[in-house]
Design a protein around this motif. Structure first.
Motif, PDB file in Angstrom:
ATOM      1  N   GLU A 492       0.849  -1.156  -0.004  1.00 18.01           N
ATOM      2  CA  GLU A 492      -0.050  -0.121  -0.081  1.00 18.01           C
ATOM      3  C   GLU A 492       0.766   1.323  -0.209  1.00 18.01           C
ATOM      4  O   GLU A 492       0.642   2.350  -0.511  1.00 18.01           O
ATOM      5  CB  GLU A 492      -0.879   0.204   1.125  1.00 18.01           C
ATOM      6  CG  GLU A 492      -1.793  -1.135   1.365  1.00 18.01           C
ATOM      7  CD  GLU A 492      -3.212  -0.794   0.794  1.00 18.01           C
ATOM      8  OE1 GLU A 492      -3.535   0.393   1.300  1.00 18.01           O
ATOM      9  OE2 GLU A 492      -3.901  -1.681   0.397  1.00 18.01           O
ATOM     10  N   ARG A 493       2.147   1.251   0.575  1.00 19.55           N
ATOM     11  CA  ARG A 493       3.046   2.375   0.845  1.00 19.55           C
ATOM     12  C   ARG A 493       3.481   2.715  -0.448  1.00 19.55           C
ATOM     13  O   ARG A 493       3.798   3.919  -0.578  1.00 19.55           O
ATOM     14  CB  ARG A 493       3.704   2.186   1.914  1.00 19.55           C
ATOM     15  CG  ARG A 493       4.384   3.360   2.345  1.00 19.55           C
ATOM     16  CD  ARG A 493       5.839   3.740   1.972  1.00 19.55           C
ATOM     17  NE  ARG A 493       6.759   2.456   2.078  1.00 19.55           N
ATOM     18  CZ  ARG A 493       7.360   2.390   3.298  1.00 19.55           C
ATOM     19  NH1 ARG A 493       7.538   3.330   4.300  1.00 19.55           N
ATOM     20  NH2 ARG A 493       8.269   1.297   3.600  1.00 19.55           N
ATOM     21  N   ALA A 496       1.343   4.835  -2.564  1.00 21.23           N
ATOM     22  CA  ALA A 496       1.506   5.987  -2.115  1.00 21.23           C
ATOM     23  C   ALA A 496       2.678   6.845  -2.497  1.00 21.23           C
ATOM     24  O   ALA A 496       2.692   7.877  -2.786  1.00 21.23           O
ATOM     25  CB  ALA A 496       1.088   6.052  -0.788  1.00 21.23           C
ATOM     26  N   ASP A 497       3.682   5.976  -2.466  1.00 19.81           N
ATOM     27  CA  ASP A 497       4.971   6.627  -2.687  1.00 19.81           C
ATOM     28  C   ASP A 497       5.068   7.034  -4.244  1.00 19.81           C
ATOM     29  O   ASP A 497       5.688   7.899  -4.525  1.00 19.81           O
ATOM     30  CB  ASP A 497       6.278   5.463  -2.425  1.00 19.81           C
ATOM     31  CG  ASP A 497       6.637   5.808  -0.736  1.00 19.81           C
ATOM     32  OD1 ASP A 497       6.187   6.692  -0.280  1.00 19.81           O
ATOM     33  OD2 ASP A 497       7.369   4.980  -0.431  1.00 19.81           O
ATOM     34  N   LYS A 499       2.870   7.726  -6.161  1.00 20.55           N
ATOM     35  CA  LYS A 499       1.902   8.829  -6.602  1.00 20.55           C
ATOM     36  C   LYS A 499       2.603  10.126  -6.278  1.00 20.55           C
ATOM     37  O   LYS A 499       2.673  11.162  -6.795  1.00 20.55           O
ATOM     38  CB  LYS A 499       0.530   8.599  -5.912  1.00 20.55           C
ATOM     39  CG  LYS A 499      -0.279   9.210  -6.395  1.00 20.55           C
ATOM     40  CD  LYS A 499      -1.902   9.074  -5.667  1.00 20.55           C
ATOM     41  CE  LYS A 499      -2.652  10.221  -5.614  1.00 20.55           C
ATOM     42  NZ  LYS A 499      -3.868  10.005  -4.492  1.00 20.55           N
ATOM     43  N   LEU A 500       2.939  10.021  -4.875  1.00 21.23           N
ATOM     44  CA  LEU A 500       3.693  11.195  -4.646  1.00 21.23           C
ATOM     45  C   LEU A 500       5.075  11.568  -5.369  1.00 21.23           C
ATOM     46  O   LEU A 500       5.218  12.740  -5.804  1.00 21.23           O
ATOM     47  CB  LEU A 500       4.210  11.083  -3.048  1.00 21.23           C
ATOM     48  CG  LEU A 500       4.985  12.264  -2.411  1.00 21.23           C
ATOM     49  CD1 LEU A 500       4.375  13.459  -2.222  1.00 21.23           C
ATOM     50  CD2 LEU A 500       5.396  11.749  -1.014  1.00 21.23           C
TER      51      LEU A 500
ATOM     52  N   ALA B 177      -1.610  13.785  -1.014  1.00 17.57           N
ATOM     53  CA  ALA B 177      -0.261  12.711  -1.412  1.00 17.57           C
ATOM     54  C   ALA B 177       0.823  12.468  -0.316  1.00 17.57           C
ATOM     55  O   ALA B 177       0.956  11.424   0.023  1.00 17.57           O
ATOM     56  CB  ALA B 177       0.149  13.002  -2.964  1.00 17.57           C
ATOM     57  N   VAL B 178       0.878  13.644   0.111  1.00 19.81           N
ATOM     58  CA  VAL B 178       2.120  13.388   1.179  1.00 19.81           C
ATOM     59  C   VAL B 178       1.542  12.909   2.345  1.00 19.81           C
ATOM     60  O   VAL B 178       2.239  12.012   3.041  1.00 19.81           O
ATOM     61  CB  VAL B 178       2.531  14.863   1.372  1.00 19.81           C
ATOM     62  CG1 VAL B 178       3.721  14.731   2.309  1.00 19.81           C
ATOM     63  CG2 VAL B 178       3.191  15.653   0.185  1.00 19.81           C
ATOM     64  N   GLU B 180      -0.823  10.970   2.478  1.00 23.69           N
ATOM     65  CA  GLU B 180      -1.192   9.379   2.134  1.00 23.69           C
ATOM     66  C   GLU B 180       0.060   8.749   2.456  1.00 23.69           C
ATOM     67  O   GLU B 180       0.103   7.439   2.850  1.00 23.69           O
ATOM     68  CB  GLU B 180      -1.517   9.394   0.881  1.00 23.69           C
ATOM     69  CG  GLU B 180      -2.213   7.820   0.386  1.00 23.69           C
ATOM     70  CD  GLU B 180      -3.643   7.846   0.256  1.00 23.69           C
ATOM     71  OE1 GLU B 180      -3.999   6.953  -0.188  1.00 23.69           O
ATOM     72  OE2 GLU B 180      -4.090   8.573   1.067  1.00 23.69           O
ATOM     73  N   ALA B 181       1.117   9.212   1.864  1.00 22.60           N
ATOM     74  CA  ALA B 181       2.575   8.472   1.988  1.00 22.60           C
ATOM     75  C   ALA B 181       2.824   8.290   3.435  1.00 22.60           C
ATOM     76  O   ALA B 181       3.413   7.309   4.022  1.00 22.60           O
ATOM     77  CB  ALA B 181       3.506   9.190   1.237  1.00 22.60           C
ATOM     78  N   LYS B 184       0.690   5.799   5.270  1.00 23.59           N
ATOM     79  CA  LYS B 184       0.984   4.460   4.920  1.00 23.59           C
ATOM     80  C   LYS B 184       2.264   3.967   5.639  1.00 23.59           C
ATOM     81  O   LYS B 184       2.503   2.677   5.791  1.00 23.59           O
ATOM     82  CB  LYS B 184       1.194   4.244   3.369  1.00 23.59           C
ATOM     83  CG  LYS B 184      -0.093   4.356   2.676  1.00 23.59           C
ATOM     84  CD  LYS B 184      -1.159   3.205   2.856  1.00 23.59           C
ATOM     85  CE  LYS B 184      -2.527   3.843   2.016  1.00 23.59           C
ATOM     86  NZ  LYS B 184      -3.466   2.942   2.732  1.00 23.59           N
ATOM     87  N   THR B 185       3.127   4.964   5.766  1.00 27.09           N
ATOM     88  CA  THR B 185       4.410   4.699   6.497  1.00 27.09           C
ATOM     89  C   THR B 185       4.032   4.480   7.868  1.00 27.09           C
ATOM     90  O   THR B 185       4.730   3.453   8.671  1.00 27.09           O
ATOM     91  CB  THR B 185       5.423   5.890   6.375  1.00 27.09           C
ATOM     92  OG1 THR B 185       5.588   5.951   4.969  1.00 27.09           O
ATOM     93  CG2 THR B 185       6.683   5.623   6.946  1.00 27.09           C
ATOM     94  N   VAL B 188       3.224   0.796   7.979  1.00 28.45           N
ATOM     95  CA  VAL B 188       4.361   0.054   7.801  1.00 28.45           C
ATOM     96  C   VAL B 188       5.080  -0.019   9.023  1.00 28.45           C
ATOM     97  O   VAL B 188       5.447  -1.246   9.718  1.00 28.45           O
ATOM     98  CB  VAL B 188       5.147   0.620   6.786  1.00 28.45           C
ATOM     99  CG1 VAL B 188       6.721  -0.085   7.034  1.00 28.45           C
ATOM    100  CG2 VAL B 188       4.609   0.325   5.276  1.00 28.45           C
ATOM    101  N   LYS B 387      11.721   8.158   7.869  1.00 26.45           N
ATOM    102  CA  LYS B 387      11.251   8.460   6.619  1.00 26.45           C
ATOM    103  C   LYS B 387       9.619   9.141   6.960  1.00 26.45           C
ATOM    104  O   LYS B 387       9.371  10.093   6.319  1.00 26.45           O
ATOM    105  CB  LYS B 387      10.759   7.332   5.936  1.00 26.45           C
ATOM    106  CG  LYS B 387       9.847   7.593   4.538  1.00 26.45           C
ATOM    107  CD  LYS B 387       9.948   6.235   3.724  1.00 26.45           C
ATOM    108  CE  LYS B 387       8.883   6.723   2.645  1.00 26.45           C
ATOM    109  NZ  LYS B 387       8.985   6.066   1.570  1.00 26.45           N
TER     110      LYS B 387
END
Lengths: 511, 418
Positions: A492-493, A496-497, A499-500, B177-178, B180-181, B184-185, B188, B387
């Motif tokens: 999933e990440r 997202a990565d 896309k960014l 977008a940022v 979201e990233a 998601k991190t 993780v 990150k």
């Protein structure tokens, strides 16, 4: 009727001895591929003999009976020409491999139903110019296997299932994962059959039926409850299996149990075998399965699905758990019920995540639509290919009124007996768990009824250990599940990565 | 893309600073319907039983999309409550000021919250992000009696920048977008922490073997659970040197006089830096009081190099010939150490009891292997935390630059709506 003259200990010693005969030329996990077809042949042969004897009495003489049968094969379950009967096979001392292979092919020719079932093993096969099993070894094996009579009155029909389970448990440990064989332990299958509680006329389906264990246990449960009068009641069974050798086992099994069943060979996820005339999925009253846990499928399997199965969302690529659940769900009639065994992660992964999580979101749909009836946590180290515990999920399209908006969680993780190499659920535990489910009971330290809201409050984590704590137990995920969860988060990440990165590149900020 | 001095005529001076000519500055009252929440009577039980509608309070405003729901109201209370539709923005205005949340469905909310049901001319996610840059402005509007309060009248007057709708969407899309990233991190990180727990349980049961081999490892039942047959169970004092006597506590006045670069360590980690040290080398520090000792909690940590320790942490070091610091450290984290502590209000792990903590003891190479597997997971967690931090910084920087039009995205095509 059938007596069980072959008690467990005798059966096991017998199989052990048979295995000893082919030890060396054959790897342990493959013992069953040679032993089981021979047991099946022995059973066919003995049953044929029983039928022949019965008809001899009826017609006055053995020869007349033989003649009648020869001209009308319908008089017996399966017709075996004289040269293919066990008594003849057992006489051979030379060219045994060739003779045996010919014999099973002859049987398949006379009995088209057995094509691709009994004739799949080549006893005469060679590797590098050498026979894999020499005639001497075959003779010894046939001698051991001929020792017990397997006729209608001699053993119960589950002989093949029990033999399969024993050989798998004893010799196939550690190999199961790659072989894709996920035999459900007998007691778990019995528990599931009690949960499903088949009714007269039901159609029962297993989309990944393996050797047919779950279907057979459902059949046995039905017989136990409604008796053996086939004229009054019957169940119809449907199963699909992807591996040819396992599919053949399932066919042998249903023949021995005389079940009304269609077993199809093939890949259920991509090409489901049971369709209506219009080409949509056939629907069943009961669906049961132990699909491969955390199976990997490409997203395209879900995206391009022509059967409209994945309406609650696409599962992540590295775990098809909720893909299988949705396939099963799509195969249910409007008032149908299903039970499946799956890894514990299927009921907990993704809960508590900040962002979206596909598995949690699919699970949420099932909970919000009030389809989940019960989740049962099984003990550790019960299954052949993993020490991880596993859960049974029960999904019911027509939950009884008093169970609406509620889910029964059962924590059976302590109700096992230790065994080597595998633990097992003793009969009284199976009884107790089934009784708790059927009576919808809360029992201190074992089960709890939660409301839909409570599930929502826990972000749709349905892990029974979360709600029914037991002494000294923690909520640590099994290692395999924890790895799947991490892979999912990384997948999933990654999206997202990416896309960014595209955005930042366009802004000239990422080189 | 960046503000180009030659294009300066394209910008104008506003009360929110220099902004592009095609941007306006508007009041919140201009972009939506402002509603202050309320609480249906708590005395009427049926309002709060069999809840149907989520009832939001400031502590629920944690994530971008509101996803923590601590209470629900029933259908019977809906006429008594104030609700807003999906896509509304909720802002806390009493107590904690300026927390913002996006409603993904119809919700009710209490009187500490003002909500904006946006008009069609503003993109809800743009409104959401821009309000995050206005926290100072909103705080400054608060009147202080006992708790800070921003009244509805003042809230309506909060000023926000107002670009054309298409640019609003693009700005929101970049920021989402940022975020979201980052989210998601976080997932993780959570999954990696779960893996660490599962891995600890596995390694301390079967040892560092593959899944297939695990089934065949002969196990034995001990006071500390199932462990491989070949391992021993020992007491902590059998495998470590205890250095508690060398510890020296310093109070804050003393420490302020000796500011420096050497870590000053307490029960749960580094609490200050001083200009001298009393230890040099690799040690395990185990909380003596004020610690978190439960299973999987960080009851102990590792220190390397030159540092100072106060009297709230035991300091021990593995005897090299039979144990490994990191192995002991992970066991102390894995095990429930709280059962060894005494005291009711303030729990304490006495030295004598600590000596008797039971430790599984595999051969040294196995200890090293277990330690290195778990260290690898720890390194991954650290890298992911870094990150996450980097993405948070990127977000803040982009938020500031986009909302003040120092970076423009109006002409970028690949950036689409959410």
């Amino acid at each position: 009727m059938a007596q069980n003259n072959l008690d467990t200990k005798t059966l096991e010693n017998w199989l052990w001895e048979a295995a000893c005969k082919i030890r060396g030329p054959i790897d342990a996990p493959k013992y069953k591929d040679y032993i089981l077809p021979l047991i099946f042949l022995k059973r066919l042969s003995d049953v044929f003999e029983d039928e022949l004897n019965e008809l001899s009495e009826k017609f006055g003489s053995f020869e007349t009976a033989e003649d009648f049968i020869k001209s009308d094969h319908q008089l017996v379950r399966f017709y075996l020409p004289p040269e293919a009967r066990w008594s003849e096979v057992a006489k051979k001392t030379t060219n045994v491999g060739e003779y045996l292979t010919d014999a099973v092919r002859t049987i398949a020719r006379y009995n088209p139903k057995l094509q691709g079932v009994i004739d799949i093993v080549d006893f005469n096969a060679t590797a590098g110019g050498q026979r894999i099993i020499s005639d001497d070894v075959l003779v010894a094996l046939i001698d051991v296997l001929g020792r017990h009579r397997l006729g209608l009155k001699d053993v119960d029909p589950d002989i093949l299932g029990r033999a399969y389970e024993y050989l798998l448990r004893k010799f196939a440990e550690g190999s199961g994962q790659s072989a894709g064989e996920f035999y459900t332990p007998g007691e778990v299958a019995i528990l599931m059959s009690k949960i499903l509680d088949p009714k007269p006329g039901d159609e029962v389906y297993d989309p990944c039926c393996g050797s047919g264990g779950l279907l057979i246990k459902t059949h046995l449960r039905f017989k136990e409850k409604y008796g053996d009068d086939r004229t009054k009641y019957s169940l119809k069974f449907y199963g699909q299996e992807i591996l040819h050798s396992t599919y053949a086992m399932a066919k042998m099994n249903i023949f021995i149990h005389v079940m009304e069943a269609q077993i199809a060979l093939g890949d259920t996820m991509n090409r489901p075998a049971f369709l209506t005339d219009e080409g949509s999925l056939k629907k069943f009253d009961l669906v049961t399965a132990n699909p491969m846990w955390n199976q990997t499928f490409a997203q395209s399997v879900y995206e391009n699905d022509p059967y409209n199965r994945f309406v609650f969302g696409y599962p992540p690529s590295n775990s098809a758990d909720w893909g299988w659940i949705q396939h099963m769900f799509a195969s249910l009639k409007n008032d149908g019920k299903m039970a499946l065994v799956i890894d514990t992660g299927a009921v907990s992964r993704g809960s508590g995540n900040v962002g979206k999580n596909r598995e949690r979101d699919i699970r949420k749909e099932f909970v919000e639509k009030d389809l989940v009836e019960s989740v049962l946590l099984l003990p550790e180290n019960l299954f052949y290919n993993t020490s991880a515990p596993g859960v049974i999920i029960v999904i019911n399209k027509s939950k009884p009124a008093q169970r609406q908006d509620q889910i029964l969680l059962i924590n059976a993780s302590k109700l096992y007996e230790k065994g080597r190499p595998k633990n097992f659920l003793p009969d009284e535990s199976v009884e107790r768990i089934a009784e708790i489910y059927l009576n919808w009971k809360e029992e201190e330290g074992i089960s709890k009824i939660i409301s839909k809201e409570e599930a929502a409050k826990n972000d749709y984590n349905l892990s029974p250990s979360r709600y029914v704590a037991q002494n000294g137990e923690d909520e640590t995920l099994p290692l395999e599940d924890a790895v799947v969860q991490l892979k999912e988060a990384e997948e999933e990440r990654k999206e997202a990565d990416e896309k960014l990165e595209i955005i930042l590149k366009e802004m000239g900020l990422w080189n | 893309m960046e503000l180009d001095l030659n294009q300066k005529e394209e910008y104008k001076e506003t009360e929110l600073g220099l902004l592009p000519k095609d941007w306006e500055v508007v009041r919140l009252g201009d972009v939506g319907n402002i509603i202050t929440g309320n609480t249906p009577s708590k005395k009427v039980k049926e309002y709060w039983e069999h809840g149907e509608l989520d009832f939001i309070k400031p502590p629920d405003l944690q994530n971008r999309v509101i996803s923590t729901f601590s209470e629900k109201i029933s259908n019977k209370a809906i006429d008594k409550a104030r609700t807003v539709k999906e896509g509304s923005i909720l802002v806390s205005c009493i107590g904690i000021i300026g927390r913002v949340g996006f409603a993904s469905h119809r919700v009710a909310f209490n009187q500490q919250i003002n909500a904006i049901e946006p008009n069609n001319n503003i993109y809800p996610w743009f409104l959401f992000y821009t309000l995050q840059t206005q926290q100072r402005q909103i705080e400054n509007l608060a009147s202080y009696t006992t708790v800070p309060i921003v009244s509805k009248a003042k809230f309506i007057d909060v000023k926000i920048p107002f670009p054309p709708l298409s640019e609003q969407k693009k700005i929101a899309s970049v920021l989402s977008a940022v975020q979201e990233a980052k989210e998601k991190t976080e997932d993780v990180i959570k999954a990696t922490k779960d893996l660490k727990k599962s891995m600890m349980k596995y390694l301390f049961t079967y040892g560092p073997v593959s899944l297939e081999e695990a089934e065949k490892v002969p196990l034995k039942e001990t006071e500390i659970g199932l462990i491989p047959e070949e391992w021993d169970v020992v007491r902590l004092e059998d495998v470590v040197e205890i250095h508690d006597k060398k510890r020296i506590p310093l109070n804050s006045t003393e420490r302020s006089k000796m500011k420096g670069n050497y870590p000053y360590c307490g029960a749960n980690g580094i609490i200050d830096y001083v200009n001298d040290y009393i230890f040099d080398g690799e040690f395990v520090l185990l909380a003596e009081d004020g610690g978190f000792w439960r299973k999987f909690e960080n009851s102990a940590y590792l220190m390397k190099g030159k540092f100072w320790v106060n009297n709230h942490a035991h300091i021990i070091r593995a005897i090299e010939s039979n144990s490994v610091n990191r192995f002991l450290l992970y066991w102390l984290i894995f095990d429930d150490i709280e059962k060894y502590t005494s005291g009711t209000t303030r729990k304490k792990l006495n030295q004598n009891v600590m000596k008797n903590i039971l430790i599984p003891l595999p051969p040294l190479p196995i200890q090293q292997k277990i330690a290195s597997i778990l260290s690898a997971i720890d390194q991954k967690i650290e890298a992911e935390e870094n990150k996450k931090k980097a993405l948070e910084d990127l977000f803040k920087s982009l938020l500031h630059n986009l909302m003040t039009a120092k970076i423009r995205v109006n002409n970028l095509e690949k950036i689409l709506d959410e």
